[in-house]
Design a protein around this motif. Structure first.
Motif, PDB file in Angstrom:
ATOM      1  N   UNK A  42      -2.973  75.598 -34.008  1.00  0.00           N
ATOM      2  CA  UNK A  42      -4.183  74.782 -33.928  1.00  0.00           C
ATOM      3  C   UNK A  42      -3.862  73.312 -34.156  1.00  0.00           C
ATOM      4  N   UNK A  43      -3.014  73.029 -35.145  1.00  0.00           N
ATOM      5  CA  UNK A  43      -2.826  71.643 -35.578  1.00  0.00           C
ATOM      6  C   UNK A  43      -1.668  70.938 -34.867  1.00  0.00           C
TER       7      UNK A  43
ATOM      8  N   UNK B  12      -1.958  68.812 -31.603  1.00  0.00           N
ATOM      9  CA  UNK B  12      -2.720  67.578 -31.725  1.00  0.00           C
ATOM     10  C   UNK B  12      -1.901  66.475 -32.392  1.00  0.00           C
ATOM     11  N   UNK B  13      -1.023  66.873 -33.309  1.00  0.00           N
ATOM     12  CA  UNK B  13      -0.109  65.889 -33.897  1.00  0.00           C
ATOM     13  C   UNK B  13       0.834  65.367 -32.810  1.00  0.00           C
TER      14      UNK B  13
ATOM     15  N   UNK C 100       6.683  52.829 -34.887  1.00  0.00           N
ATOM     16  CA  UNK C 100       7.611  53.338 -35.890  1.00  0.00           C
ATOM     17  C   UNK C 100       7.076  54.640 -36.505  1.00  0.00           C
ATOM     18  N   UNK C 101       5.795  54.640 -36.877  1.00  0.00           N
ATOM     19  CA  UNK C 101       5.224  55.852 -37.475  1.00  0.00           C
ATOM     20  C   UNK C 101       5.265  57.014 -36.493  1.00  0.00           C
TER      21      UNK C 101
ATOM     22  N   UNK D 269       7.434  60.522 -36.952  1.00  0.00           N
ATOM     23  CA  UNK D 269       6.846  61.871 -36.964  1.00  0.00           C
ATOM     24  C   UNK D 269       7.513  62.737 -35.898  1.00  0.00           C
TER      25      UNK D 269
ATOM     26  N   UNK E   1      -4.604  53.922 -37.536  1.00  0.00           N
ATOM     27  CA  UNK E   1      -3.897  54.331 -36.329  1.00  0.00           C
ATOM     28  C   UNK E   1      -4.347  55.702 -35.854  1.00  0.00           C
TER      29      UNK E   1
ATOM     30  N   UNK F 280       6.755  47.509 -46.636  1.00  0.00           N
ATOM     31  CA  UNK F 280       6.706  47.884 -45.238  1.00  0.00           C
ATOM     32  C   UNK F 280       6.860  49.398 -45.071  1.00  0.00           C
ATOM     33  N   UNK F 281       7.836  49.972 -45.829  1.00  0.00           N
ATOM     34  CA  UNK F 281       8.070  51.417 -45.732  1.00  0.00           C
ATOM     35  C   UNK F 281       6.904  52.204 -46.293  1.00  0.00           C
TER      36      UNK F 281
ATOM     37  N   UNK G  64       4.335  52.301 -43.703  1.00  0.00           N
ATOM     38  CA  UNK G  64       4.673  53.293 -42.675  1.00  0.00           C
ATOM     39  C   UNK G  64       4.385  54.709 -43.162  1.00  0.00           C
TER      40      UNK G  64
ATOM     41  N   UNK H 213       0.767  55.294 -43.061  1.00  0.00           N
ATOM     42  CA  UNK H 213       0.374  55.418 -41.658  1.00  0.00           C
ATOM     43  C   UNK H 213       0.688  56.817 -41.137  1.00  0.00           C
ATOM     44  N   UNK H 214       1.900  57.294 -41.473  1.00  0.00           N
ATOM     45  CA  UNK H 214       2.324  58.628 -41.026  1.00  0.00           C
ATOM     46  C   UNK H 214       1.387  59.689 -41.581  1.00  0.00           C
TER      47      UNK H 214
ATOM     48  N   UNK I 171      -1.643  59.329 -42.497  1.00  0.00           N
ATOM     49  CA  UNK I 171      -2.952  59.185 -41.866  1.00  0.00           C
ATOM     50  C   UNK I 171      -2.954  59.804 -40.467  1.00  0.00           C
ATOM     51  N   UNK I 172      -1.899  59.507 -39.692  1.00  0.00           N
ATOM     52  CA  UNK I 172      -1.810  60.025 -38.323  1.00  0.00           C
ATOM     53  C   UNK I 172      -1.780  61.555 -38.346  1.00  0.00           C
ATOM     54  N   UNK I 173      -0.900  62.093 -39.208  1.00  0.00           N
ATOM     55  CA  UNK I 173      -0.765  63.555 -39.257  1.00  0.00           C
ATOM     56  C   UNK I 173      -2.072  64.195 -39.730  1.00  0.00           C
TER      57      UNK I 173
ATOM     58  N   UNK J 256      -5.156  63.035 -39.651  1.00  0.00           N
ATOM     59  CA  UNK J 256      -6.246  62.913 -38.675  1.00  0.00           C
ATOM     60  C   UNK J 256      -6.062  63.863 -37.504  1.00  0.00           C
ATOM     61  N   UNK J 257      -4.837  63.839 -36.924  1.00  0.00           N
ATOM     62  CA  UNK J 257      -4.655  64.665 -35.719  1.00  0.00           C
ATOM     63  C   UNK J 257      -4.706  66.151 -36.065  1.00  0.00           C
ATOM     64  N   UNK J 258      -4.142  66.523 -37.242  1.00  0.00           N
ATOM     65  CA  UNK J 258      -4.200  67.933 -37.627  1.00  0.00           C
ATOM     66  C   UNK J 258      -5.645  68.362 -37.853  1.00  0.00           C
TER      67      UNK J 258
ATOM     68  N   UNK K 231      -8.284  67.114 -36.410  1.00  0.00           N
ATOM     69  CA  UNK K 231      -8.913  67.262 -35.092  1.00  0.00           C
ATOM     70  C   UNK K 231      -8.538  68.610 -34.493  1.00  0.00           C
ATOM     71  N   UNK K 232      -7.241  68.960 -34.604  1.00  0.00           N
ATOM     72  CA  UNK K 232      -6.775  70.236 -34.059  1.00  0.00           C
ATOM     73  C   UNK K 232      -7.455  71.414 -34.713  1.00  0.00           C
ATOM     74  N   UNK K 233      -7.580  71.340 -36.049  1.00  0.00           N
ATOM     75  CA  UNK K 233      -8.198  72.460 -36.761  1.00  0.00           C
ATOM     76  C   UNK K 233      -9.677  72.557 -36.398  1.00  0.00           C
TER      77      UNK K 233
END
Lengths: 154, 169
Positions: free
Chosen positions: A54-55, A58-59, A74-75, A79, A153, B4-5, B8, B11-12, B14-16, B18-20, B22-24
């Motif tokens: 499921x997840x 989307x990642x 970079x992020x 990933x 983001x 900076x790190x 990052x 950010x990582x 947050x991205x993971x 959010x997208x996870x 959405x997927x769930x």
């Protein structure tokens, strides 16, 4: 010369992003089949396979889009690098355990990709990720280091 | 650089996250049914919403169930893989019916005469192989009422140490 390098790194970045978008869309289209592919690795428990199915796509989709758009590269690339390492570990464990399974990387239930072929492909993706990250670091040392909109983001 | 790190890393995350999420959210119905262990039942429930094309779905069976049915001689086992794979090794007592062959003659996929109410179990190369499900669907369409899919397939059976055979078809 550096201009050529810029074009090349942009091409690699977009190609890598497109690969991940493509992979994600195929999996999102058929989550049950992808859950079956995940289950075939016999690493995760039953529900874990479904949660991953499921997840994870989307990642992949989000990171692929970030790379193609050139936003928060970079992020996104980091990933993707970690995901590739996870895929490589899973494939290697499948090979070690002698599992004769389909990679499940792209089209589900299509023609079979052996773990060895998938492993080689993932190593290529890992190299591309590395290249993208290097190029990004080079760019980051330029005049507009760290600059960018502060929007989340996604 | 350190900051900076940290940025990052955030950010990582947050991205993971959010997208996870959405997927769930996208797959929430599938996930709830998987949580209750009834993903197989979900496939049955789907056509019920549209009774016009309500066709019985092939039901998945586990290793033990298949073994019991075979030992009791209550079911016929069909190998959906190619003739070559079949010859290299198959579940003892299985009949080879490659998906391609069945697909060529979908109204009468079985060459041998089998009563419509007989229990048929299809299998192929395990969880990553979908030919058994496709074959089972053809059989259901052809009018067989009790069609099952052994999802573990030949690899699981062989690894469990149950009888296998080579050659023939």
């Amino acid at each position: 010369m550096s201009q050529l390098k810029n074009y090349l790194s942009a091409a690699v970045r977009i190609a890598l992003g497109a690969v991940f978008i493509y992979a994600a869309v195929l999996k999102i289209a058929d989550p049950v089949a992808f859950a079956g592919s995940v289950a075939a690795y016999r690493i995760l428990p039953y529900f874990g396979s479904y949660l991953t199915a499921a997840a994870l796509p989307f990642v992949e989709l989000a990171c692929g889009l970030l790379l193609v758009l050139g936003y928060r590269v970079r992020s996104g690339a980091l990933i993707i690098g970690v995901l590739n390492l996870v895929f490589i570990a899973a494939l290697a464990s499948a090979i070690v355990r002698g599992l004769d399974i389909d990679c499940g990387c792209f089209k589900q239930g299509g023609e079979k990709t052996t773990p060895w072929a998938a492993l080689a492909r993932d190593l290529l993706f890992l190299a591309m990720t590395w290249f993208v990250l290097k190029a990004e670091a080079r760019r980051g040392r330029g005049p507009e280091a760290g600059a960018g909109p502060e929007a989340p983001a996604s | 650089m350190k900051k900076n790190w940290l940025g990052t890393a955030l950010e990582i995350l947050l991205i993971v996250a959010l997208s996870a999420s959405v997927g769930i959210a996208w797959n929430r119905t599938l996930l709830t049914s998987a949580w209750r262990g009834e993903v197989a039942a979900r496939a049955e429930a789907a056509p019920a919403a549209n009774p016009a094309n309500a066709v019985a779905e092939p039901m998945p069976l586990g290793l033990m169930q298949v073994k019991e049915l075979l030992d009791a001689k209550q079911a016929m086992l069909l190998d959906a893989r190619s003739t070559t794979s079949f010859a290299e090794g198959h579940i003892k007592g299985a009949l080879n019916l490659p998906l391609e062959e069945a697909g060529r003659n979908p109204s009468r996929p079985l060459q041998v005469k089998v009563p419509a109410e007989a229990s048929l179990i299809t299998y192929c190369n395990g969880f990553s192989c979908h030919d058994s499900m496709e074959l089972a669907k053809i059989l259901v369409k052809a009018g067989y009422a009790n069609v099952y899919v052994y999802e573990g397939g030949f690899p699981e059976w062989r690894d469990a140490g149950y009888p296998v055979a080579k050659g023939g078809s």
